[in-house]
Every structure is written in structure tokens, then in C-alpha cells.
Design an enzyme around this catalytic site. Structure first.
Site, PDB file in Angstrom:
ATOM      1  N   SER A 173       0.848  -1.187   0.000  1.00 43.01           N
ATOM      2  CA  SER A 173       0.000   0.000   0.000  1.00 43.01           C
ATOM      3  C   SER A 173       0.884   1.237   0.000  1.00 43.01           C
ATOM      4  CB  SER A 173      -0.901   0.012   1.244  1.00 43.01           C
ATOM      5  OG  SER A 173      -1.610   1.243   1.356  1.00 43.01           O
TER       6      SER A 173
ATOM      7  N   TYR B 275      -2.303  -1.063  10.566  1.00 40.24           N
ATOM      8  CA  TYR B 275      -2.447  -1.321   9.135  1.00 40.24           C
ATOM      9  C   TYR B 275      -1.216  -0.853   8.367  1.00 40.24           C
ATOM     10  CZ  TYR B 275      -4.251  -1.196   4.370  1.00 40.24           C
ATOM     11  OH  TYR B 275      -4.412  -1.378   3.017  1.00 40.24           O
TER      12      TYR B 275
END
Length: 258
Positions: free
Chosen positions: A151, A164
Site C-alpha cells: 500500500s 495497518y
């Protein structure tokens, strides 16, 4: 479609919904025999389960229940794929869970669960798959390919999402390490790092403040779609991606360039 994965065997974790569903569908339409490994067949954004959807189109797809944080379940999915098809050509490590808390609000339970699924799950599935891949005959120069889902929020801070972002940063590192360690055995390992992708899920991901933030950070005049990531994953899973390993391909509309 161009049959770029004709005859290839691909496992896609988290393939029941969102980005994973789009990758599974694209791979199947390109000729792959797809195993969707997920904890549920339910489509988070609604619709027909992935296996049923693709089988209705005459494509090969099988669902196998798997919690990637559990070692024995990862090993079982890989073993079944090898037993049924004789090999694994591609593993897509897409399964992930989100979190939305900064350091002082993040409980140990949340931290450990997010890392267990996102990072440890990628480790467990990669280890199981590479164990099988190094023993199989190569197709050309390559015995197997791993495509991990990182990401942009593993490269820069993920606002209010400590666990995360940390998990995605770990995936970027794991990608480089596996690529370097196993290139000599014909294993290719790359990652896709999506920017803001609108998958149809609800909750924090589509709160106005986060959509406004993502639009402000993204130079391209729209946010991403699951199909954008699926196209990048297809490239990395195909023979078109030659002499390319250990890379993290940004699919972020220019987020990291701005």
C-alpha cells in the site's frame, strides 16, 4: 482477453471481495485455474460469490475456506492446489483487514490481529507456496511468482491507522527479501501498492473526511477501481514481467509522485 495466464494455477487470498475478487476474475478470464482462499464466500460489497460468478462464465475457479493467520490452513490450501493441479504458478497475497486507530487508541489485540492477518498471513502463504514452487519444473526461467498487496500507506504514514500501515510496510520489505533470497531458484516476488481504491465497502473507508483526503492527495482526476489493481497484478503474474523482481509497483494515481 489475451490468455496471458493460460494453464497457470493461481491462488488468490481474500478473493471473495473487493480487490481480490477483481484479481481472481481477471486471472480466470486470462486462462488461469484460480483458487480463491478466503474466510467466507460472502461478497462484502454484494453480489454473487466469486466461484459461482466465474463458473457461470465457463471459467475455472474454486473456493477454499482459509484463514491466512492459521499456519495449518495455509499449508492445506497449497497442498490441495498441488494435489489437484500438480503445481502452483502464482500466489497473490491479498487477504487483509483494516484498522483505524492511532497509537494511543490501538489495543494490543487490534495490533496483533491486524499483523497476524496482513503480515503473518503473507509470510505463511508465501512460505507454503515457495516450498512447493522450488520443487516444480520451471516455465521458461520461472518456477513461480508471488504478487503481494502492499500500500502507499506502507510508504508514508497511514493517518490514524498504525497497525495497518505497519503491516503494509512489512509486506514491502518481505517482498524484497524473498525476491533476493530465491531469485536463484526461479522464484519471482513483487508487490502492488494500491492507492485509494473504491471497492464498494462501507464504513471508515468512505467517510467524507477520508475521501476528501484521498482526492486531495491523488493527482489523477479519479480514485482507483479494483480493476486498476487487477491489471497490475496480471502484469506481475505474467511472463511480460521479466527481469523484474523485488519491486513494489505503485497503482496510486500519482499519490506518491506528488
Amino acid at each position: 482477453m489475451t490468455d496471458r495466464l493460460s494453464g497457470r494455477v493461481a491462488i488468490v487470498t481474500g478473493g471473495s471481495s473487493g480487490i481480490g475478487r477483481a484479481i481472481a476474475a481477471r486471472f480466470a478470464r486470462e486462462g488461469a485455474r484460480v483458487i480463491v482462499a478466503d474466510t467466507t464466500e460472502e461478497v462484502r460489497e454484494g453480489g454473487v460469490p466469486t466461484e459461482a460468478l466465474l463458473r457461470a462464465q465457463g471459467l475455472e475457479c474454486r473456493f477454499r475456506r482459509c484463514d491466512v493467520s492459521r499456519e495449518e490452513e495455509c499449508e492445506a490450501v497449497v497442498a490441495e492446489a498441488v494435489a489437484r493441479h500438480g503445481r502452483i504458478d502464482v500466489l497473490v497475497n491479498n487477504a487483509a483487514i483494516a484498522s483505524g486507530t492511532p497509537l494511543l487508541d490501538c489495543t494490543r489485540e487490534e495490533w496483533e490481529r491486524v499483523l497476524a492477518v496482513n503480515l503473518t498471513g503473507t509470510f505463511l502463504m508465501s512460505r507454503a507456496a515457495v516450498r512447493a514452487m522450488v520443487l516444480q519444473d520451471p516455465r521458461g526461467e520461472v518456477r513461480g511468482r508471488l504478487v503481494n498487496l502492499a500500500s502507499q500507506h506502507g510508504m508514508v504514514a497511514a493517518p490514524e491507522a498504525l497497525a495497518y500501515g505497519t503491516s503494509k510496510a512489512g509486506i514491502a520489505y518481505l517482498t524484497r527479501q524473498v525476491a533476493a533470497d530465491y531469485a536463484g531458484q526461479g522464484i519471482v516476488c513483487n508487490a502492488v501498492a494500491p492507492g485509494k481504491i473504491l471497492t464498494g465497502k462501507t464504513g471508515r473507508a468512505v467517510e467524507p473526511r477520508w475521501l476528501d483526503y484521498s482526492r486531495a492527495r491523488t493527482p489523477w482526476p479519479r480514485l482507483g477501481r479494483p480493476e486498476d489493481v487487477a491489471g497490475a497484478a496480471l502484469f506481475l503474474a505474467s511472463d511480460d514481467a521479466s527481469f523484474l523482481t523485488g519491486e513494489v509497483l505503485m497503482v496510486d494515481g500519482g499519490w506518491m509522485a506528488a
